[in-house]
Scaffold this motif. Structure first.
Motif, PDB file in Angstrom:
ATOM      1  N   VAL A  62       0.959  -1.190  -0.393  1.00  0.00           N
ATOM      2  CA  VAL A  62      -0.245   0.178   0.255  1.00  0.00           C
ATOM      3  C   VAL A  62       0.710   1.208   0.034  1.00  0.00           C
ATOM      4  O   VAL A  62       1.740   1.262   0.652  1.00  0.00           O
ATOM      5  N   SER A  63       0.326   2.075  -0.818  1.00  0.00           N
ATOM      6  CA  SER A  63       1.127   3.121  -1.040  1.00  0.00           C
ATOM      7  C   SER A  63       0.508   4.913  -0.500  1.00  0.00           C
ATOM      8  O   SER A  63      -1.245   4.411  -0.869  1.00  0.00           O
ATOM      9  N   ILE A  85      -2.877   0.600  -4.317  1.00  0.00           N
ATOM     10  CA  ILE A  85      -2.379  -1.077  -3.879  1.00  0.00           C
ATOM     11  C   ILE A  85      -1.870  -1.624  -4.960  1.00  0.00           C
ATOM     12  O   ILE A  85      -2.322  -1.573  -6.147  1.00  0.00           O
ATOM     13  N   ALA A  86      -0.757  -2.398  -4.369  1.00  0.00           N
ATOM     14  CA  ALA A  86      -0.317  -3.558  -6.012  1.00  0.00           C
ATOM     15  C   ALA A  86      -0.714  -4.801  -5.429  1.00  0.00           C
ATOM     16  O   ALA A  86      -0.324  -5.216  -3.827  1.00  0.00           O
ATOM     17  N   LEU A  87      -1.119  -5.714  -5.457  1.00  0.00           N
ATOM     18  CA  LEU A  87      -1.131  -7.417  -5.132  1.00  0.00           C
ATOM     19  C   LEU A  87      -0.647  -8.044  -6.506  1.00  0.00           C
ATOM     20  O   LEU A  87      -0.363  -7.471  -7.487  1.00  0.00           O
ATOM     21  N   ASN A  88       0.026  -9.232  -5.961  1.00  0.00           N
ATOM     22  CA  ASN A  88       0.718 -10.007  -6.511  1.00  0.00           C
ATOM     23  C   ASN A  88       0.018 -10.516  -7.983  1.00  0.00           C
ATOM     24  O   ASN A  88      -0.085 -10.730  -8.819  1.00  0.00           O
ATOM     25  N   LEU A 117      -8.980  -0.133   3.384  1.00  0.00           N
ATOM     26  CA  LEU A 117      -8.665  -0.279   1.784  1.00  0.00           C
ATOM     27  C   LEU A 117      -8.203  -1.862   1.630  1.00  0.00           C
ATOM     28  O   LEU A 117      -8.635  -2.457   0.457  1.00  0.00           O
ATOM     29  N   VAL A 118      -7.300  -1.897   2.547  1.00  0.00           N
ATOM     30  CA  VAL A 118      -6.129  -3.313   2.414  1.00  0.00           C
ATOM     31  C   VAL A 118      -7.103  -4.167   2.891  1.00  0.00           C
ATOM     32  O   VAL A 118      -7.230  -5.418   2.756  1.00  0.00           O
ATOM     33  N   ARG A 119      -7.952  -4.022   3.668  1.00  0.00           N
ATOM     34  CA  ARG A 119      -9.106  -4.422   4.535  1.00  0.00           C
ATOM     35  C   ARG A 119     -10.344  -4.817   3.015  1.00  0.00           C
ATOM     36  O   ARG A 119     -10.093  -6.347   3.434  1.00  0.00           O
ATOM     37  N   ARG A 120     -10.560  -4.182   2.461  1.00  0.00           N
ATOM     38  CA  ARG A 120     -11.232  -4.284   1.556  1.00  0.00           C
ATOM     39  C   ARG A 120     -10.809  -5.788   0.658  1.00  0.00           C
ATOM     40  O   ARG A 120     -11.137  -6.724   0.463  1.00  0.00           O
ATOM     41  N   VAL A 121      -9.575  -5.334   0.299  1.00  0.00           N
ATOM     42  CA  VAL A 121      -9.197  -5.754  -0.529  1.00  0.00           C
ATOM     43  C   VAL A 121      -8.856  -7.479  -0.532  1.00  0.00           C
ATOM     44  O   VAL A 121      -9.062  -8.205  -1.259  1.00  0.00           O
TER      45      VAL A 121
END
Length: 138
Positions: A62-63, A85-88, A117-121
């Motif tokens: 997250v940034s 947000i960056a995910l693999n 936002l991380v939680r939602r992802v």
């Protein structure tokens, strides 16, 4: 209830860069993104998250980039924040927020919204108004 998980087992680290110079030199944000879009932009937020994800070999990164205040930056008023947000396994994205004009409140709200936002992802919950950037235009 106790947990045997240490912070280091799920969080490898982070980087704080306020200046555009360190965003470029430390994180490797392309000068083209900084020059064309600025540091307060979805393009910069996405690239920041992607660089951190790659540096720490993380599953998710997250940034946050924006203007806490009290002054404007790059024509953006205080309270303007982009969270990347960056995910693999998924396409990276950014989300725009605008808070009030109080510096400390803006910082607190930015962090709270980044965590949400991380939680939602992670829970595969809906996220409205995602911004995706086309890498060919960066």
């Amino acid at each position: 209830m106790s947990s045997d998980l240490a912070a280091g087992s799920i969080f490898d680290g982070g980087i704080v860069t306020y200046s555009s110079d360190h965003k470029h030199k430390t994180l490797g944000i392309s000068q083209k993104v900084i020059d064309n879009f600025g540091v307060v932009s979805p393009e910069c937020a996405i690239e920041m998250a992607e660089r951190v994800r790659d540096m720490f070999e993380a599953d998710i990164a997250v940034s946050l980039t924006g203007v806490a205040g009290p002054s404007a930056l790059e024509g953006n008023i205080p309270g303007t924040v982009w969270i990347g947000i960056a995910l693999n396994e998924s396409k990276s994205f950014a989300k725009h927020y605008h808070f009030a004009y109080k510096r400390n409140k803006n910082r607190r709200l930015a962090v709270q919204n980044a965590l949400d936002l991380v939680r939602r992802v992670l829970l595969d919950m809906p996220i409205s108004k995602r911004i995706y950037c086309d890498e060919e235009n960066l």
